[in-house]
Scaffold this motif. Sequence first.
Motif, PDB file in Angstrom:
ATOM      1  N   ASP A   1      -8.459  -7.321  -3.098  1.00 18.50           N
ATOM      2  CA  ASP A   1      -8.232  -6.775  -4.440  1.00 18.50           C
ATOM      3  C   ASP A   1      -8.091  -5.253  -4.449  1.00 18.50           C
ATOM      4  OD1 ASP A   1      -8.382  -9.326  -5.539  1.00 18.50           O
ATOM      5  OD2 ASP A   1     -10.557  -9.185  -5.817  1.00 18.50           O
ATOM      6  N   LEU A   2      -8.395  -4.601  -3.335  1.00 15.39           N
ATOM      7  CA  LEU A   2      -8.350  -3.135  -3.288  1.00 15.39           C
ATOM      8  C   LEU A   2      -6.980  -2.545  -3.609  1.00 15.39           C
ATOM      9  CD1 LEU A   2     -10.663  -2.009  -0.337  1.00 15.39           C
ATOM     10  CD2 LEU A   2     -10.832  -1.328  -2.733  1.00 15.39           C
ATOM     11  N   PRO A   3      -5.892  -3.035  -3.028  1.00 15.95           N
ATOM     12  CA  PRO A   3      -4.596  -2.410  -3.320  1.00 15.95           C
ATOM     13  C   PRO A   3      -4.248  -2.387  -4.811  1.00 15.95           C
ATOM     14  CG  PRO A   3      -4.405  -3.802  -1.401  1.00 15.95           C
ATOM     15  CD  PRO A   3      -5.766  -4.067  -1.993  1.00 15.95           C
ATOM     16  N   GLU A   4      -4.479  -3.482  -5.518  1.00 13.99           N
ATOM     17  CA  GLU A   4      -4.178  -3.527  -6.951  1.00 13.99           C
ATOM     18  C   GLU A   4      -5.088  -2.570  -7.725  1.00 13.99           C
ATOM     19  OE1 GLU A   4      -4.409  -6.590 -10.708  1.00 13.99           O
ATOM     20  OE2 GLU A   4      -4.235  -7.444  -8.698  1.00 13.99           O
ATOM     21  N   PHE A   5      -6.360  -2.545  -7.361  1.00 15.15           N
ATOM     22  CA  PHE A   5      -7.321  -1.658  -8.006  1.00 15.15           C
ATOM     23  C   PHE A   5      -6.934  -0.193  -7.790  1.00 15.15           C
ATOM     24  CE2 PHE A   5     -11.458   0.614  -7.972  1.00 15.15           C
ATOM     25  CZ  PHE A   5     -11.857   0.339  -9.274  1.00 15.15           C
ATOM     26  N   VAL A   6      -6.600   0.137  -6.556  1.00 12.66           N
ATOM     27  CA  VAL A   6      -6.201   1.503  -6.226  1.00 12.66           C
ATOM     28  C   VAL A   6      -4.933   1.889  -6.977  1.00 12.66           C
ATOM     29  CG1 VAL A   6      -5.257   2.925  -4.355  1.00 12.66           C
ATOM     30  CG2 VAL A   6      -7.383   1.656  -4.019  1.00 12.66           C
ATOM     31  N   GLU A   7      -4.001   0.968  -7.099  1.00  7.05           N
ATOM     32  CA  GLU A   7      -2.759   1.261  -7.816  1.00  7.05           C
ATOM     33  C   GLU A   7      -3.043   1.577  -9.284  1.00  7.05           C
ATOM     34  OE1 GLU A   7       1.042   2.375  -7.715  1.00  7.05           O
ATOM     35  OE2 GLU A   7      -0.201   1.840  -6.000  1.00  7.05           O
ATOM     36  N   ARG A   8      -3.989   0.882  -9.888  1.00  8.60           N
ATOM     37  CA  ARG A   8      -4.360   1.182 -11.279  1.00  8.60           C
ATOM     38  C   ARG A   8      -4.968   2.575 -11.382  1.00  8.60           C
ATOM     39  NH1 ARG A   8      -6.842  -4.470 -12.172  1.00  8.60           N
ATOM     40  NH2 ARG A   8      -8.663  -3.321 -11.515  1.00  8.60           N
ATOM     41  N   ILE A   9      -5.856   2.914 -10.448  1.00  5.33           N
ATOM     42  CA  ILE A   9      -6.461   4.256 -10.431  1.00  5.33           C
ATOM     43  C   ILE A   9      -5.377   5.306 -10.249  1.00  5.33           C
ATOM     44  CG2 ILE A   9      -7.943   5.827  -9.103  1.00  5.33           C
ATOM     45  CD1 ILE A   9      -9.684   3.356  -8.444  1.00  5.33           C
ATOM     46  N   ARG A  10      -4.478   5.062  -9.321  1.00  3.37           N
ATOM     47  CA  ARG A  10      -3.389   6.015  -9.044  1.00  3.37           C
ATOM     48  C   ARG A  10      -2.502   6.207 -10.264  1.00  3.37           C
ATOM     49  NH1 ARG A  10       1.896   5.669  -6.657  1.00  3.37           N
ATOM     50  NH2 ARG A  10       2.357   7.584  -5.521  1.00  3.37           N
ATOM     51  N   ASN A  11      -2.153   5.122 -10.949  1.00  7.32           N
ATOM     52  CA  ASN A  11      -1.311   5.227 -12.144  1.00  7.32           C
ATOM     53  C   ASN A  11      -1.988   6.031 -13.247  1.00  7.32           C
ATOM     54  OD1 ASN A  11       0.855   3.851 -11.061  1.00  7.32           O
ATOM     55  ND2 ASN A  11       0.163   1.868 -11.809  1.00  7.32           N
ATOM     56  N   ILE A  12      -3.276   5.798 -13.444  1.00  7.54           N
ATOM     57  CA  ILE A  12      -4.025   6.569 -14.444  1.00  7.54           C
ATOM     58  C   ILE A  12      -4.049   8.036 -14.044  1.00  7.54           C
ATOM     59  CG2 ILE A  12      -6.304   6.969 -15.466  1.00  7.54           C
ATOM     60  CD1 ILE A  12      -6.705   3.879 -15.235  1.00  7.54           C
ATOM     61  N   PHE A  13      -4.280   8.302 -12.773  1.00  9.58           N
ATOM     62  CA  PHE A  13      -4.308   9.684 -12.289  1.00  9.58           C
ATOM     63  C   PHE A  13      -2.963  10.362 -12.547  1.00  9.58           C
ATOM     64  CE2 PHE A  13      -3.585  12.957  -9.151  1.00  9.58           C
ATOM     65  CZ  PHE A  13      -4.758  13.697  -9.214  1.00  9.58           C
ATOM     66  N   ILE A  14      -1.880   9.697 -12.184  1.00 10.99           N
ATOM     67  CA  ILE A  14      -0.542  10.282 -12.340  1.00 10.99           C
ATOM     68  C   ILE A  14      -0.207  10.506 -13.813  1.00 10.99           C
ATOM     69  CG2 ILE A  14       1.925   9.774 -12.078  1.00 10.99           C
ATOM     70  CD1 ILE A  14       1.142   8.448  -9.352  1.00 10.99           C
TER      71      ILE A  14
ATOM     72  N   HIS B   1      -3.477   5.457  -1.794  1.00 16.05           N
ATOM     73  CA  HIS B   1      -2.242   4.691  -1.944  1.00 16.05           C
ATOM     74  C   HIS B   1      -1.765   4.163  -0.589  1.00 16.05           C
ATOM     75  CE1 HIS B   1       1.588   3.475  -3.601  1.00 16.05           C
ATOM     76  NE2 HIS B   1       2.240   4.245  -2.761  1.00 16.05           N
ATOM     77  N   GLU B   2      -1.883   5.006   0.415  1.00 16.96           N
ATOM     78  CA  GLU B   2      -1.428   4.617   1.753  1.00 16.96           C
ATOM     79  C   GLU B   2      -2.382   3.669   2.451  1.00 16.96           C
ATOM     80  OE1 GLU B   2      -0.685   8.289   3.832  1.00 16.96           O
ATOM     81  OE2 GLU B   2       0.714   8.954   2.278  1.00 16.96           O
ATOM     82  N   GLN B   3      -3.685   3.857   2.231  1.00 14.89           N
ATOM     83  CA  GLN B   3      -4.673   3.009   2.897  1.00 14.89           C
ATOM     84  C   GLN B   3      -5.883   2.812   1.986  1.00 14.89           C
ATOM     85  OE1 GLN B   3      -5.709   4.339   6.776  1.00 14.89           O
ATOM     86  NE2 GLN B   3      -6.656   2.404   7.331  1.00 14.89           N
ATOM     87  N   PRO B   4      -5.804   1.840   1.078  1.00 15.43           N
ATOM     88  CA  PRO B   4      -6.894   1.603   0.131  1.00 15.43           C
ATOM     89  C   PRO B   4      -8.218   1.317   0.842  1.00 15.43           C
ATOM     90  CG  PRO B   4      -4.960   0.324  -0.476  1.00 15.43           C
ATOM     91  CD  PRO B   4      -4.697   0.910   0.885  1.00 15.43           C
ATOM     92  N   SER B   5      -9.269   1.989   0.385  1.00 19.24           N
ATOM     93  CA  SER B   5     -10.595   1.722   0.948  1.00 19.24           C
ATOM     94  C   SER B   5     -11.670   2.079  -0.071  1.00 19.24           C
ATOM     95  CB  SER B   5     -10.821   2.522   2.233  1.00 19.24           C
ATOM     96  OG  SER B   5     -11.127   3.872   1.952  1.00 19.24           O
ATOM     97  N   ALA B   6     -12.773   1.352  -0.008  1.00 18.55           N
ATOM     98  CA  ALA B   6     -13.896   1.616  -0.894  1.00 18.55           C
ATOM     99  C   ALA B   6     -14.464   3.012  -0.632  1.00 18.55           C
ATOM    100  CB  ALA B   6     -14.972   0.552  -0.700  1.00 18.55           C
ATOM    101  N   LEU B   7     -14.464   3.432   0.615  1.00 17.70           N
ATOM    102  CA  LEU B   7     -14.975   4.760   0.964  1.00 17.70           C
ATOM    103  C   LEU B   7     -14.167   5.856   0.277  1.00 17.70           C
ATOM    104  CD1 LEU B   7     -16.919   6.477   2.673  1.00 17.70           C
ATOM    105  CD2 LEU B   7     -15.197   6.422   4.481  1.00 17.70           C
TER     106      LEU B   7
END
Length: 133
Positions: A35-48, A93-99
């Motif tokens: 689920d990390l890639p989708e979650f990260v994409e949402r964070i990235r979209n909000i950031f942008i 975006h390139e490498q989704p990770s919890a860290l």
Amino acid sequence: MRKLSLRLKHLTQEHRAAMLLATAARDAMPQSDEDLPEFVERIRNIFIQEMEPHFLEEERHALPRLRELGRDDLADRTYQEHMHMRGLIEALHEQPSALLIREFSNAMQRHVNFEEEEVWEVLEDAMEATQQS
């Protein structure tokens, strides 16, 4: 409590949104790596959509004013932190990770606190001094 200028009040309201993004990024962490890639994409979209315009406004208005006031230290740190968070978003975006999500969340929280507690105080003091002249 200090009376904020209209521009700083607007930026402060956006800081609240930034803190919500940072908290949500940390607290809503996906349970699985799938689920990390989708979650990260949402964070990235909000950031942008929300934080990047905010950063650009600060870079166009607040940072030059800080430099005029002889506070290159604050302007430099603000810009460096903006660049660091931009880099974290791209790394996520390139490498989704919890860290990296936690690192981004912590960086955003520290940055907002820095601006609210140090940068805004300098800008407001300068504005008050100008109004009293």
